[in-house]
Design a protein around this motif. Structure first.
Motif, short mmCIF file in Angstrom:
data_model
loop_
_atom_site.label_atom_id
_atom_site.label_comp_id
_atom_site.label_asym_id
_atom_site.label_seq_id
_atom_site.Cartn_x
_atom_site.Cartn_y
_atom_site.Cartn_z
N CYS A 1 -2.39 -31.16 19.10
CA CYS A 1 -2.76 -30.08 18.17
C CYS A 1 -4.24 -30.07 17.81
N TYR A 2 -4.81 -31.24 17.56
CA TYR A 2 -6.21 -31.28 17.13
C TYR A 2 -7.16 -31.54 18.30
N LEU A 3 -6.86 -32.59 19.05
CA LEU A 3 -7.79 -32.98 20.11
C LEU A 3 -7.88 -31.91 21.20
N PHE A 4 -6.71 -31.37 21.60
CA PHE A 4 -6.70 -30.38 22.68
C PHE A 4 -6.37 -28.96 22.20
N LYS A 5 -6.00 -28.84 20.92
CA LYS A 5 -5.78 -27.53 20.28
C LYS A 5 -4.89 -26.61 21.12
N GLU A 6 -3.73 -27.15 21.49
CA GLU A 6 -2.76 -26.35 22.24
C GLU A 6 -2.04 -25.41 21.28
N GLU A 7 -2.16 -24.10 21.49
CA GLU A 7 -1.62 -23.11 20.55
C GLU A 7 -0.10 -23.20 20.44
N LYS A 8 0.57 -23.39 21.57
CA LYS A 8 2.02 -23.49 21.52
C LYS A 8 2.47 -24.72 20.74
N ALA A 9 1.67 -25.76 20.82
CA ALA A 9 2.00 -26.96 20.05
C ALA A 9 1.86 -26.69 18.56
N LEU A 10 0.83 -25.94 18.18
CA LEU A 10 0.65 -25.57 16.77
C LEU A 10 1.85 -24.77 16.27
N GLU A 11 2.31 -23.84 17.10
CA GLU A 11 3.47 -23.03 16.71
C GLU A 11 4.71 -23.89 16.53
N ALA A 12 4.89 -24.86 17.44
CA ALA A 12 6.06 -25.73 17.36
C ALA A 12 6.04 -26.57 16.09
N VAL A 13 4.87 -27.07 15.72
CA VAL A 13 4.75 -27.88 14.50
C VAL A 13 5.02 -27.02 13.27
N MET A 14 4.48 -25.81 13.26
CA MET A 14 4.70 -24.91 12.12
C MET A 14 6.17 -24.56 11.98
N SER A 15 6.87 -24.40 13.11
CA SER A 15 8.27 -24.00 13.05
C SER A 15 9.17 -25.11 12.51
N THR A 16 8.71 -26.33 12.53
CA THR A 16 9.52 -27.45 12.02
C THR A 16 9.02 -27.92 10.66
N ASN A 17 8.27 -27.05 9.98
CA ASN A 17 7.72 -27.40 8.67
C ASN A 17 6.86 -28.66 8.76
N GLY A 18 6.12 -28.74 9.88
CA GLY A 18 5.32 -29.92 10.13
C GLY A 18 4.18 -30.11 9.15
N VAL A 19 3.65 -29.01 8.61
CA VAL A 19 2.53 -29.13 7.67
C VAL A 19 2.97 -29.87 6.42
N THR A 20 4.17 -29.56 5.95
CA THR A 20 4.68 -30.27 4.77
C THR A 20 4.80 -31.76 5.04
N LYS A 21 5.27 -32.09 6.22
CA LYS A 21 5.40 -33.51 6.58
C LYS A 21 4.03 -34.18 6.62
N ILE A 22 3.03 -33.44 7.10
CA ILE A 22 1.67 -34.00 7.13
C ILE A 22 1.17 -34.27 5.72
N LEU A 23 1.43 -33.32 4.82
CA LEU A 23 1.02 -33.49 3.42
C LEU A 23 1.73 -34.68 2.77
N LEU A 24 3.00 -34.83 3.07
CA LEU A 24 3.75 -35.96 2.53
C LEU A 24 3.20 -37.29 3.05
N LEU A 25 2.87 -37.30 4.32
CA LEU A 25 2.31 -38.53 4.90
C LEU A 25 0.96 -38.87 4.28
N LEU A 26 0.19 -37.84 3.93
CA LEU A 26 -1.11 -38.08 3.29
C LEU A 26 -0.95 -38.78 1.95
N GLN A 27 0.17 -38.53 1.27
CA GLN A 27 0.40 -39.15 -0.03
C GLN A 27 0.94 -40.58 0.11
N SER A 28 1.31 -40.95 1.32
CA SER A 28 1.88 -42.28 1.53
C SER A 28 0.77 -43.31 1.70
#
Length: 375
Positions: free
Chosen positions: A310-337
């Motif tokens: 998602c970040y290093l190669f910025k694959e758009e389909k990968a971004l869509e897949a992460v968004m569809s699984t509520n991946g951003v929320t998981k990232i935020l939760l991990l940041l608090q850990s």
């Protein structure tokens, strides 16, 4: 022989007579010395008696060497080898195992016809495996080998075909033998050249892929994963693994209840995915199709794999897949850990990407905040 060694009656020392009084060069007694050259005791007389015990020991040793030389001078006949092979199937004695192995080697060196004769014997390879006792190369023994590179070179030396034998054993052996073979192969992968030589051996990667299914022994799955991780650094090997659909197998292992509960298996699967994600072909498979692999990775909090695609190669389909699984929320939760600094940097990088990708969702988000925004 009687002139070889003499014992002095007083000092008790056994001395070479030639050293005491050689025919041509006087050294000790003829030089005026009156002491024992070994014990330095004064010799009250210069009479010597034969040391019969030492003579007898020398004779025994000489006879044994002569008999051994005679026995090894002629290779065994075919009938003798056939009888020995039949006998070793019945008698399981370590001493006899060494003897038959020695005879087989001498017989095989004699001629090409002899080698063809051995190759034609039923279960000859299996017999050799039993004789060699492959378990002797178990981890407890391998840890005592200090020079891994030299050991690897001996196994992979051209013309010796030892690698072919090990691969064959992995393909045809039982679970225990497969585990030992995988461990040995991992042990001899010491550099890029050895990784390519082993990985490109016909049928090996295919057999390893077969061993990584939910029905396999968990120990075999772990051994196979460890070995694949060890050889996966060259790009050619990565592409071979991708063609063999290893990523699909890894996804199944991560979602199968029988294997997903194993922390070790999960860690190894994610580590191998991380390696394969460094290639474009690997990323296409990871986020391709229905995105099942990437969704599974997000659920497993595999930050490095997600960061790579998602970040290093910025694959758009990968971004869509992460968004569809509520991946951003998981990232935020991990940041608090209590994650490491390296993981925190990758999570922050991911948030920056998603902020650009979905401004409506993260337009007001500040990566320095410590709370989790409601979505």
């Amino acid at each position: 022989m009687s002139h070889l060694s003499r014992r002095h009656e007083i000092s008790g020392e056994s001395l070479h007579r030639r050293y005491l009084r050689p025919r041509q060069h006087p050294r000790w007694l003829d030089g005026g010395n009156n002491t024992c050259p070994a014990a330095m005791q004064i010799l009250h007389n210069k009479d010597f008696t034969p040391n019969r015990t030492l003579q007898r020991l020398i004779e025994i040793w000489s006879d044994s060497v002569h008999r051994r030389a005679c026995a090894e001078s002629a290779a065994p006949t075919r009938n003798e080898i056939a009888d020995a092979i039949d006998r070793v199937k019945i008698e399981k004695e370590e001493r006899y195992d060494r003897e038959i192995l020695s005879n087989i080697l001498r017989f095989a060196r004699e001629s090409g016809d002899n080698r063809a004769f051995l190759a034609g014997k039923d279960d000859f390879v299996r017999l050799l495996v039993d004789l060699i006792d492959f378990s002797k190369l178990s981890p407890s023994i391998r840890t005592k080998i200090s020079d891994r590179r030299r050991f690897s070179n001996l196994i992979l030396k051209p013309g010796r075909e030892l690698l072919t034998v090990i691969v064959s054993l992995f393909q045809t052996g039982n679970v225990e033998l497969k585990i030992d073979c995988a461990g040995l192969l991992e042990f001899i992968t010491v550099d890029g050249e050895s990784k390519l030589l082993i990985a490109e051996r016909d049928g090996l990667v295919t057999e390893l892929t077969k061993s990584m299914n939910g029905d396999s022994d968990p120990r075999l799955i772990e051994a196979s994963l460890s070995f694949l991780i060890a050889i996966s650094s060259p790009k050619r090997v990565k592409l071979d693994l991708i063609r063999e659909k290893v990523i699909t197998n890894l996804t199944k292992l991560l979602t199968d209840d029988a294997t997903a509960s194993s922390v070790s298996v999960t860690e190894k699967c994610l580590k191998l995915l991380e390696s394969l994600a460094s290639t474009k072909e690997g990323r296409l498979v990871i986020y391709g199709g229905d995105g099942e692999c990437l969704k599974t990775v997000v659920k497993k909090h595999a930050v490095t794999v997600v960061w790579s695609v998602c970040y290093l190669f910025k694959e758009e389909k990968a971004l869509e897949a992460v968004m569809s699984t509520n991946g951003v929320t998981k990232i935020l939760l991990l940041l608090q850990s209590n994650c490491s600094a390296a993981v925190r940097r990758m999570l922050t990088d991911l948030l920056k990407v998603f902020k650009v990708y979905s401004r409506s969702c993260l337009a007001a988000y500040d990566t320095r905040t410590t709370h989790i925004m409601p979505f």
